[in-house]
Design a protein around this motif. Sequence first.
Motif, mmCIF file in Angstrom:
data_model
loop_
_atom_site.group_PDB
_atom_site.id
_atom_site.type_symbol
_atom_site.label_atom_id
_atom_site.label_comp_id
_atom_site.label_asym_id
_atom_site.label_seq_id
_atom_site.Cartn_x
_atom_site.Cartn_y
_atom_site.Cartn_z
ATOM 1 N N UNK A 1 1.037 -1.300 0.026
ATOM 2 C CA UNK A 1 0.173 0.134 -0.002
ATOM 3 C C UNK A 1 0.889 1.199 0.026
ATOM 4 N N UNK A 2 0.654 1.997 -0.898
ATOM 5 C CA UNK A 2 1.446 3.378 -1.021
ATOM 6 C C UNK A 2 0.771 4.565 -0.281
ATOM 7 N N UNK A 3 1.515 5.221 0.492
ATOM 8 C CA UNK A 3 0.951 6.412 0.974
ATOM 9 C C UNK A 3 1.925 7.727 0.459
ATOM 10 N N UNK B 1 -0.991 12.449 9.902
ATOM 11 C CA UNK B 1 -2.059 11.615 9.632
ATOM 12 C C UNK B 1 -2.780 11.287 11.058
ATOM 13 N N UNK B 2 -3.936 11.788 11.183
ATOM 14 C CA UNK B 2 -4.643 11.559 12.357
ATOM 15 C C UNK B 2 -4.750 10.188 12.982
ATOM 16 N N UNK B 3 -4.933 9.101 12.163
ATOM 17 C CA UNK B 3 -5.180 7.850 12.800
ATOM 18 C C UNK B 3 -5.076 6.887 11.902
ATOM 19 N N UNK B 4 -5.154 5.664 12.052
ATOM 20 C CA UNK B 4 -5.305 4.560 11.082
ATOM 21 C C UNK B 4 -6.548 4.527 10.443
ATOM 22 N N UNK C 1 7.895 8.051 9.623
ATOM 23 C CA UNK C 1 7.922 7.685 11.066
ATOM 24 C C UNK C 1 6.415 7.820 11.774
ATOM 25 N N UNK C 2 5.829 8.750 10.806
ATOM 26 C CA UNK C 2 4.397 9.048 11.806
ATOM 27 C C UNK C 2 3.513 7.904 11.255
ATOM 28 N N UNK C 3 3.748 7.246 9.665
ATOM 29 C CA UNK C 3 2.783 6.394 9.172
ATOM 30 C C UNK C 3 3.212 4.968 10.082
ATOM 31 N N UNK C 4 4.524 5.043 10.388
ATOM 32 C CA UNK C 4 5.145 3.695 11.069
ATOM 33 C C UNK C 4 4.377 3.369 12.359
ATOM 34 N N UNK C 5 3.975 4.669 13.016
ATOM 35 C CA UNK C 5 3.514 4.739 14.251
ATOM 36 C C UNK C 5 2.018 4.285 14.139
ATOM 37 N N UNK C 6 1.444 4.298 13.124
ATOM 38 C CA UNK C 6 0.016 3.943 12.970
ATOM 39 C C UNK C 6 -0.386 2.710 12.491
ATOM 40 N N UNK C 7 0.579 2.032 11.688
ATOM 41 C CA UNK C 7 0.185 0.858 11.061
ATOM 42 C C UNK C 7 1.015 -0.264 11.516
ATOM 43 N N UNK C 8 0.494 -1.437 11.971
ATOM 44 C CA UNK C 8 1.206 -2.772 12.183
ATOM 45 C C UNK C 8 1.535 -3.342 11.181
#
Length: 204
Positions: free
Chosen positions: A23-25, A68-71, A97-104
């Motif tokens: 999945x690309x962000x 990004x607010x949340x997953x 880093x921000x995305x890594x915090x939200x997705x497992x």
Amino acid sequence: MIITSAKPFEEVLALLKDEDDIFIVGCNVCAAKLKTGGEPEVLCMEARLKASGKRVVGWALPTAACSVRSYESLVEKNAAIKNAHCVLVMGCGSGISTVAKLVNLPVYGSNNTLSLGGKSEGQLLSELCVLCGTCTIWEFGGICPKARCPKGLLNGPCGGAVDGKCEVDREKDCVWALIYNRLKKIGRLDLLYEVHPPREYALK
Ligand code: SF4
Ligand code: SF4
């Protein structure tokens, strides 16, 4: 603006060699302006990954990858992220880093993060600030020697400046020549008489 450059596609492909269902962000602020993570680049990445035999389950373009607010807000943009086995972020290190915090999931980045800079009158301005934590840039007319002098001299110039050029890189202007010209232009040459204490590195 965070200055990024795109890694060569082959390098991104190598990062993803053991991955699939990607999945690309993207990032619709800095990376979009620099053409390293806006919609055209995300679509191009998707097409190239698919052409290389990778499954891409979808993509999303949040306003800023670093905000990004949340997953759930990523799911709102594209529920296909639920089927992903990894995420490729086309933003800066902060966005990754921000995305890594939200997705497992394993998270990868397609860009190199270079500096804090800007863009003005069509010109890319890199290395404008090194995030020192104690901003005093107005004492130098709005040109930061902590960021732009290779020696970080706060009471410059050094003895190596020749004809306004930096001794470390003769192609570049000595930042202290730029500071002098700027202070002269705004009628604040008096600021050159200030002696600045060494930068306090312990604050960061
Ligand atoms: S003094 Fe320079 S390095 Fe420090 S915050 Fe201000 S612009 Fe950035
Ligand atoms: S020439 Fe100017 S910019 Fe270069 S190291 Fe010396 S003071 Fe810094």
